[in-house]
Design an enzyme around this catalytic site. Structure first.
Site, short mmCIF file in Angstrom:
data_model
loop_
_atom_site.label_atom_id
_atom_site.label_comp_id
_atom_site.label_asym_id
_atom_site.label_seq_id
_atom_site.Cartn_x
_atom_site.Cartn_y
_atom_site.Cartn_z
N TYR A 191 36.37 49.18 37.70
CA TYR A 191 36.90 47.94 38.15
C TYR A 191 38.52 48.22 38.69
O TYR A 191 38.74 47.98 39.91
CB TYR A 191 36.66 47.02 37.27
CG TYR A 191 37.42 45.49 37.72
CD1 TYR A 191 36.52 44.82 38.51
CD2 TYR A 191 38.57 45.17 37.55
CE1 TYR A 191 36.91 43.53 38.88
CE2 TYR A 191 39.02 43.87 38.02
CZ TYR A 191 38.14 43.19 38.71
OH TYR A 191 38.43 41.91 39.07
N LYS A 209 39.93 48.19 42.49
CA LYS A 209 41.08 47.03 43.11
C LYS A 209 42.19 47.73 43.29
O LYS A 209 43.16 47.19 44.25
CB LYS A 209 41.32 45.94 41.83
CG LYS A 209 40.08 45.26 41.25
CD LYS A 209 39.70 44.35 42.67
CE LYS A 209 38.48 43.20 42.41
NZ LYS A 209 38.22 42.61 43.48
N ALA A 268 40.05 50.96 39.37
CA ALA A 268 40.12 51.79 40.35
C ALA A 268 40.14 51.14 41.69
O ALA A 268 40.36 51.39 42.93
CB ALA A 268 39.24 53.04 40.27
N1 LIG Z 1 38.12 35.97 37.47
C1 LIG Z 1 39.33 36.45 37.25
O1 LIG Z 1 39.96 36.68 36.33
C2 LIG Z 1 39.64 37.56 38.42
C3 LIG Z 1 40.78 38.19 38.27
C4 LIG Z 1 41.50 39.07 39.32
C5 LIG Z 1 40.41 39.38 40.26
N2 LIG Z 1 39.49 38.68 40.38
C6 LIG Z 1 38.36 38.83 41.54
O2 LIG Z 1 38.26 37.76 42.21
C7 LIG Z 1 36.95 38.02 42.89
C8 LIG Z 1 36.12 36.75 42.51
O3 LIG Z 1 35.70 36.67 41.27
P1 LIG Z 1 35.29 35.33 40.49
O4 LIG Z 1 36.29 35.29 39.02
O5 LIG Z 1 35.50 34.19 41.23
O6 LIG Z 1 33.89 35.64 39.94
P2 LIG Z 1 32.51 35.16 40.17
O7 LIG Z 1 31.47 36.04 39.32
O8 LIG Z 1 32.52 33.98 39.90
O9 LIG Z 1 32.10 35.48 41.60
C9 LIG Z 1 31.83 36.41 42.16
C10 LIG Z 1 30.69 36.34 43.38
O10 LIG Z 1 30.62 37.51 44.32
C11 LIG Z 1 29.31 37.56 44.32
N3 LIG Z 1 28.87 38.93 44.78
C12 LIG Z 1 28.68 39.93 43.81
N4 LIG Z 1 28.04 41.21 44.43
C13 LIG Z 1 28.01 40.72 45.67
C14 LIG Z 1 27.45 41.40 46.85
N5 LIG Z 1 27.14 42.83 46.81
N6 LIG Z 1 27.62 40.85 47.87
C15 LIG Z 1 27.72 39.50 47.96
N7 LIG Z 1 28.27 38.60 47.03
C16 LIG Z 1 28.28 39.52 45.90
C17 LIG Z 1 28.63 37.03 43.09
O11 LIG Z 1 27.17 36.75 43.47
C18 LIG Z 1 29.48 35.83 42.77
O12 LIG Z 1 28.82 34.63 43.45
C19 LIG Z 1 36.24 39.09 42.40
O13 LIG Z 1 36.59 40.00 43.65
C20 LIG Z 1 37.23 39.55 41.26
O14 LIG Z 1 37.12 40.93 40.93
C21 LIG Z 1 38.96 37.82 39.43
#
Ligand SMILES: NC(=O)c1ccc[n+]([C@@H]2O[C@H](COP(=O)([O-])OP(=O)(O)OC[C@H]3O[C@@H](n4cnc5c(N)ncnc54)[C@H](O)[C@@H]3O)[C@@H](O)[C@H]2O)c1
Length: 253
Positions: free
Chosen positions: A157, A161, A159
Site C-alpha cells: 500500500y 501511494k 509503495a
Molecule cells: N480512509 C483512510 O484513512 C485513507 C487514508 C489515506 C488515503 N486513503 C485513500 O483514499 C481513497 C478512498 O479510500 P476510502 O477510505 O474512501 O475507502 P473505501 O473503501 O470507502 O472506498 C474505496 C472505493 O474504491 C472502490 N474500488 C476498489 N477497487 C476498485 C477498482 N479496481 N475499480 C474501481 N473502484 C474500485 C471500492 O469499491 C470502494 O468503493 C483510497 O485511494 C485510499 O487508499 C484513505
C-alpha cells in the site's frame, strides 16, 4: 450577493464514488455545480448518482475496474457521451491490505499496485486527450500519509501511494505548458469503510504503527478531503500543480 457555482456544468469524473472519500467527493463536486460521472467497481455507485440527482444535481454512474484499460475507456466514453469532455478527474478508488511481509500474499501486493497506482495512470491516460482538445483540465490523485512515511505492515500500500505522489509530479511537469494541473492529497486516517473494517494480521507490533494515529485518535471526516479536492479542481487553485498536500492532523509534519 450570490456566488455562481464553482464548476458550472463542467464534467467531473470521480473514481471510488460508491464509498467513503470518493462518495463524498462526488457529492461535493456535484453540489459545486459539476456534472459528475460516478465510477466504482461496486454497484452501490448508482446510489451515489441517485443521491446527487435527488438533490437536483447532474450525475451518471457506471461500474468500472480502474485497473483495466478497456473498462476505463468504456466508463470514460459513457460519461463523456452524456456530459461532454472531462474537465476534472478525481482518482479516489483504492484498496488496502495489512500484512506481515513474510506471510504476505503476492496477489495482495499486485492488487494494491494495480488499483492504487495503475488505476490513476490509466484514468489520466484516458481523459487527457479530451482535456487537451478542450482547453485543459485538472487531475487530483489520492495518495496517503502511509506513502509519505512508509507505514509498517503496509509495504504494498505504502509503495503504491508513494508511487501516486511521483506519478502526480511527473504528470504535472509533463502538462505544465498545456493547462492540465495535477495534484495529490495525502490523507491520514479518514473515517470510511477502509479504516472501519481493518483486517490486522496476528503478531503485529502495534507500537510500529503508532505514528499513523493522530493525537486523541482523531479521524478525518470524508467531507474534508472532498473539500480539498474541490478546491484543487477549481479556478481558485489555478497556480497549484505538482503538489502532494497532507491532510493528516500533522502526523507527517
Ligand atoms: N480512509 C483512510 O484513512 C485513507 C487514508 C489515506 C488515503 N486513503 C485513500 O483514499 C481513497 C478512498 O479510500 P476510502 O477510505 O474512501 O475507502 P473505501 O473503501 O470507502 O472506498 C474505496 C472505493 O474504491 C472502490 N474500488 C476498489 N477497487 C476498485 C477498482 N479496481 N475499480 C474501481 N473502484 C474500485 C471500492 O469499491 C470502494 O468503493 C483510497 O485511494 C485510499 O487508499 C484513505
Amino acid at each position: 450577493m450570490t456566488t455562481p457555482p464553482r464548476f458550472d456544468g463542467r464534467t467531473a469524473l470521480v473514481t471510488g464514488a460508491a464509498s467513503g472519500i470518493g462518495r463524498a467527493t462526488a457529492l461535493r463536486l456535484a453540489a459545486d455545480g459539476a456534472a459528475v460521472g460516478c465510477l466504482d467497481m461496486a454497484d452501490r455507485v448508482h446510489d451515489t448518482a441517485a443521491e446527487i440527482l435527488d438533490a437536483g444535481g447532474q450525475a451518471v454512474a457506471t461500474t468500472v475496474d480502474v485497473a483495466d484499460a478497456d473498462s476505463v475507456a468504456a466508463a470514460v466514453a459513457l460519461v463523456e457521451g452524456d456530459f461532454g469532455p472531462t474537465r476534472i478527474l478525481a482518482n479516489v478508488a483504492g484498496v488496502l491490505r495489512f500484512s506481515i511481509l513474510e506471510e504476505s500474499k503476492i496477489e495482495d501486493f499486485d492488487l494494491q499496485l494495480a488499483v492504487n497506482l495503475k488505476g490513476p495512470f490509466l484514468m489520466a491516460r484516458a481523459v487527457v486527450p479530451s482535456m487537451l482538445a478542450n482547453g485543459g483540465g485538472v487531475i487530483t490523485n489520492v495518495a496517503s500519509s502511509a506513502g509519505v512515511f512508509g507505514q509498517a505492515y503496509l509495504a504494498g500500500y505504502a509503495a503504491s501511494k508513494g508511487g501516486v505522489a511521483m506519478l502526480t509530479r511527473a504528470l504535472a511537469w509533463e502538462y505544465l505548458k498545456r493547462n492540465i494541473r495535477v495534484n495529490a492529497i495525502a490523507p491520514g486516517g479518514v473515517d470510511t469503510p477502509m479504516t472501519n473494517v481493518v483486517d490486522f494480521p496476528e503478531g503485529m507490533d502495534f507500537s510500529l504503527i503508532e505514528k499513523s494515529i493522530a493525537p486523541g485518535n482523531k479521524m478525518i471526516d470524508p467531507s474534508e478531503p472532498a473539500g480539498l479536492i474541490s478546491f484543487l479542481s477549481s479556478d481558485e487553485a489555478a497556480s497549484i500543480t505538482g503538489t502532494v498536500i497532507p491532510i493528516d492532523h500533522g502526523i507527517t509534519c
